[in-house]
Design a protein around this motif. Structure first.
Motif, mmCIF file in Angstrom:
data_model
loop_
_atom_site.group_PDB
_atom_site.id
_atom_site.type_symbol
_atom_site.label_atom_id
_atom_site.label_comp_id
_atom_site.label_asym_id
_atom_site.label_seq_id
_atom_site.Cartn_x
_atom_site.Cartn_y
_atom_site.Cartn_z
ATOM 1 N N PRO A 39 21.470 75.803 15.431
ATOM 2 C CA PRO A 39 22.670 76.540 15.052
ATOM 3 C C PRO A 39 22.345 77.869 14.374
ATOM 4 O O PRO A 39 21.268 78.063 13.808
ATOM 5 N N ALA A 118 24.048 69.195 19.543
ATOM 6 C CA ALA A 118 24.565 70.378 18.856
ATOM 7 C C ALA A 118 25.133 70.013 17.491
ATOM 8 O O ALA A 118 24.893 70.702 16.495
ATOM 9 N N ALA A 122 23.390 70.822 13.185
ATOM 10 C CA ALA A 122 24.060 71.523 12.087
ATOM 11 C C ALA A 122 24.251 70.641 10.856
ATOM 12 O O ALA A 122 25.028 70.993 9.963
ATOM 13 N N VAL A 324 26.065 77.275 18.139
ATOM 14 C CA VAL A 324 24.820 76.558 18.378
ATOM 15 C C VAL A 324 24.201 77.015 19.697
ATOM 16 O O VAL A 324 24.899 77.162 20.698
#
Length: 327
Positions: A39, A118, A122, A324
Motif C-alpha cells: 500500500p 491487498a 495495509a 494498494v
C-alpha cells in the motif's frame, strides 16, 4: 527484478524510476518474500522528499509495508517458513515497491486469513499506529467520543474502525465529499467536511457540550488548534504526525486551564523499546479482523507500474482511502 528507485530526492512523480535491479537475498534472521501487495503510505511521500525521520542511502526503494509470500529464509528464522503468507515491514533501502523484498523476522507477521492480499498489506503501520494511540497512549473506553482528523487517510481510517470496535462514538473530519463518503463507509457516526464546515461548533453540538474525549491528530496545524477548542474535561489529544505541514506550538497554559492532556506517539520506537507489545498488537488486530470488526477499505488496486503516480497523488492529498499496488 523490477523495483521503483529514488536516485535523487524530490516529489514522487519526479524522482521515482522503475529500474531493473538484483533480487535481494535474506541474511541471518531475515525473510525474503515475493511481494503480493504493497500500500501507499504518507511516509513513502516523505521518503522521496528526504523529509522522513529515516533517511536511507540513495538509491533506495520506498514502500514501508507489504503482504508477501515467503520464498526464502535466512539462518535462525523461526517466525516464518517458505510458502507462508505474511505481512510486515521491509528493510530499507529495499522497500516494498518491488517484485521481491526482505523483511527482518521481528517485523514479519502471519497474514490474517480473513483478509485478501491487498487488505492484509495495509494492516501493519496504520492499524498498529492507531491501536497504540488508542489503547496504549489514550486508554480509549466504551462510550468515549473520539474525534479523528484525516478520517479517510491511511492511519485515520484505521482509527475510525478501531474506535468503533472499542465502543466509542466516532466523529471523522475529512476534506471533500468523496472522502466523507469513505469515512461513512468505515463506520464513523458523524462525518464533517472541513472544506465546507467548521468542526469545532459541530463537535460541541453533537456531544451536547461534552467535547471530544480523545482527539486523533495526524494533521497538526489548524486541526490541532481547533481540537483544543472542543476537547472534553480530562480529554486526550494524541499527536500522530503533521500531514498538514504545520507543527503546532501548544499553549500549555490552555492545557492546564482546560485540564486536558497532549500525548505523543512514535510507533516505530516500540520495535526497540517493547517488541513483544507489537506482537500482542498484531494478535489483537488479527482477532478483530477475524470478527469482521477491522477491514482495510481498499479504494484503488493498481499495478506496480503506477507507483509513481499513486504516491504522487497521495502527496497531493487527492487520494481517497487506501491505494494498494499489486505486482
Amino acid at each position: 527484478m523490477k523495483a521503483w528507485q529514488v536516485h535523487e530526492l524530490g516529489e514522487p512523480r519526479d524522482v521515482l524510476k522503475l529500474d531493473d535491479v538484483a533480487e535481494p537475498e535474506p541474511a541471518a534472521g531475515q525473510v525474503k518474500v515475493k511481494v503480493l501487495a504493497a500500500p501507499a503510505n504518507f511516509p513513502d511521500v516523505l521518503l522521496c522528499r528526504g523529509e522522513y525521520q529515516v533517511k536511507p542511502p540513495l538509491p533506495f526503494t520506498p514502500g514501508v509495508e507489504l503482504c508477501g509470500e515467503v520464498v526464502a529464509v535466512g539462518a535462525g528464522v523461526t517466525r516464518a517458513a517458505v510458502g507462508d503468507r505474511v505481512v510486515g515491514n521491509p528493510i530499507l533501502p529495499g522497500g516494498a515497491f518491488a517484485e521481491y523484498a526482505v523483511l527482518p523476522q521481528e517485523s514479519t507477521f502471519a497474514a490474517p486469513s480473513a483478509l485478501d492480499d491487498a487488505e492484509a498489506s495495509a494492516l501493519t503501520i496504520g492499524y498498529q499506529t492507531a491501536w497504540f494511540a488508542l489503547h496504549r497512549r489514550t486508554q480509549i473506553r466504551e462510550g468515549d467520543y473520539l474525534l479523528v482528523h484525516a478520517a479517510a487517510g491511511g492511519v485515520g481510517s484505521a482509527a475510525v474502525q478501531l474506535g468503533k470496535a472499542a465502543g466509542a462514538t466516532v466523529i471523522g473530519v475529512v476534506g471533500g465529499p468523496a472522502k466523507a463518503k469513505y469515512a461513512q463507509d468505515l463506520g464513523a457516526d458523524l462525518v464533517i467536511d472541513r472544506h465546507s464546515e467548521d468542526f469545532v461548533p459541530i463537535v460541541k453540538e453533537f456531544t451536547k457540550g461534552h467535547g471530544a474525549d480523545i482527539v486523533f491528530d495526524p494533521v497538526g496545524g489548524d486541526a490541532y488548534n481547533g481540537s483544543t477548542k472542543c476537547i472534553a474535561f480530562e480529554g486526550r489529544i494524541v499527536i500522530i504526525g503533521f500531514a498538514g505541514g504545520t507543527i503546532p506550538r501548544p499553549a500549555l497554559n490552555h492545557a492546564l486551564i482546560k485540564n486536558y492532556s497532549i500525548v505523543g506517539l512514535h510507533w516505530g520506537l516500540y520495535h526497540a523499546k517493547g517488541p513483544q507489545v507489537i506482537d500482542e498488537c498484531h494478535v489483537e488486530l488479527t482477532r478483530l479482523a477475524d470478527k469482521g470488526l477491522v477491514k482495510p477499505l481498499i479504494s484503488e488496486r493498481l499495478p506496480l507500474t503506477e507507483v509513481a503516480d499513486g504516491i504522487g497523488r497521495l502527496g497531493d492529498g487527492s487520494t481517497v482511502g487506501r491505494v494498494v499496488f499489486q505486482p
